[in-house]
Design a protein around this motif. Structure first.
Motif, PDB file in Angstrom:
ATOM      1  N   VAL A  78       1.324  -1.053  -0.062  1.00  0.00           N
ATOM      2  CA  VAL A  78       0.331  -0.081   0.212  1.00  0.00           C
ATOM      3  C   VAL A  78       0.716   0.923   0.262  1.00  0.00           C
ATOM      4  O   VAL A  78       2.069   1.179   0.778  1.00  0.00           O
ATOM      5  CB  VAL A  78      -1.445  -0.398   1.110  1.00  0.00           C
ATOM      6  N   VAL A  79       0.709   2.107  -0.870  1.00  0.00           N
ATOM      7  CA  VAL A  79       1.540   3.208  -1.195  1.00  0.00           C
ATOM      8  C   VAL A  79       0.202   4.913  -1.727  1.00  0.00           C
ATOM      9  O   VAL A  79      -1.023   4.562  -1.762  1.00  0.00           O
ATOM     10  CB  VAL A  79       2.671   3.501  -2.015  1.00  0.00           C
ATOM     11  N   PRO A  80       1.050   5.653  -1.220  1.00  0.00           N
ATOM     12  CA  PRO A  80       0.341   6.689  -0.817  1.00  0.00           C
ATOM     13  C   PRO A  80      -0.016   7.335  -2.107  1.00  0.00           C
ATOM     14  O   PRO A  80       1.301   6.660  -3.102  1.00  0.00           O
ATOM     15  CB  PRO A  80       0.653   7.765  -0.663  1.00  0.00           C
ATOM     16  N   ARG A  81      -1.324   7.881  -2.328  1.00  0.00           N
ATOM     17  CA  ARG A  81      -1.505   8.213  -3.513  1.00  0.00           C
ATOM     18  C   ARG A  81      -1.180   9.449  -4.501  1.00  0.00           C
ATOM     19  O   ARG A  81      -0.903   8.549  -5.721  1.00  0.00           O
ATOM     20  CB  ARG A  81      -3.399   8.648  -3.591  1.00  0.00           C
ATOM     21  N   GLU A  82      -0.311  10.062  -3.461  1.00  0.00           N
ATOM     22  CA  GLU A  82       0.355  11.155  -3.972  1.00  0.00           C
ATOM     23  C   GLU A  82       1.733  10.996  -4.480  1.00  0.00           C
ATOM     24  O   GLU A  82       2.229  10.464  -3.251  1.00  0.00           O
ATOM     25  CB  GLU A  82       0.291  12.244  -3.813  1.00  0.00           C
ATOM     26  N   ALA A  83       2.562  10.280  -5.058  1.00  0.00           N
ATOM     27  CA  ALA A  83       3.949   9.728  -5.293  1.00  0.00           C
ATOM     28  C   ALA A  83       4.361   8.029  -4.723  1.00  0.00           C
ATOM     29  O   ALA A  83       5.535   8.220  -3.522  1.00  0.00           O
ATOM     30  CB  ALA A  83       4.725  10.943  -4.139  1.00  0.00           C
TER      31      ALA A  83
END
Length: 172
Positions: A78-83
């Motif tokens: 899971v990663v942030p939507r921005e960057a």
């Protein structure tokens, strides 16, 4: 086995008959390469890499299987939507570069270290990601992904927290 000593955020055993998976692992971007190297060393092959857009961020979803012993493995980061960024695994599985580029095209996840990060299917000048959902259409990872029977979960991992039953002896 290959899982021993691997740092995970959440590890779940799945019913292969119901889900087609044996194991689901949620990992950090820092641990994905360790997991993938272990799978490679144990003769698993990469099926695909895909993206998932949720209200909690973007998910890089990896699927592996084994030719001899059925044991499909799903890895999720899971990663942030921005960057949102995940290290490339294209040096471990050569075919991964194509999957990473496609996932980057459609979801905007960057795979750092991919030797050819150019768009695979979309025009160079296109800067939007067509499989991202409108904000009101996004739902939580808790409702999108079925992890299986959780065997191990980092207490700080924000997903798949068992809901506590209300205490019948406690009055509000």
């Amino acid at each position: 086995g290959w899982l021993e000593g691997l740092r995970t955020l959440c590890r779940a055993e799945c019913s292969y008959d119901k889900t087609g998976k044996a194991v689901s692992l949620f990992l950090t971007p820092e641990t994905i390469r360790d997991a993938v190297k272990r799978l490679s060393e144990n003769e698993f092959f990469l099926e695909d890499i895909a993206g998932v857009d949720s209200s909690d961020g973007l998910v890089a979803a990896y699927h592996f299987d084994h030719f001899v012993e059925p044991g499909r493995v799903a890895l999720y980061v899971v990663v942030p939507r921005e960057a949102g960024m995940v290290p490339s695994i294209s040096d471990i599985y050569k075919g991964a570069g194509w999957h990473e580029r496609e996932t980057s095209d459609f979801f905007g996840i960057t795979f750092s270290g991919n030797p050819d990060p150019s768009p695979l299917l979309l025009p160079e000048e296109m800067h939007s990601h067509p499989l991202l959902k409108a904000e009101k259409e996004r739902i939580s990872i808790n409702d999108l992904l079925v992890p299986g029977d959780i065997l191990e979960r980092d207490p700080d991992f924000p997903f798949f927290v068992a809901q506590k039953e209300p205490d019948p002896d406690k009055t509000e």
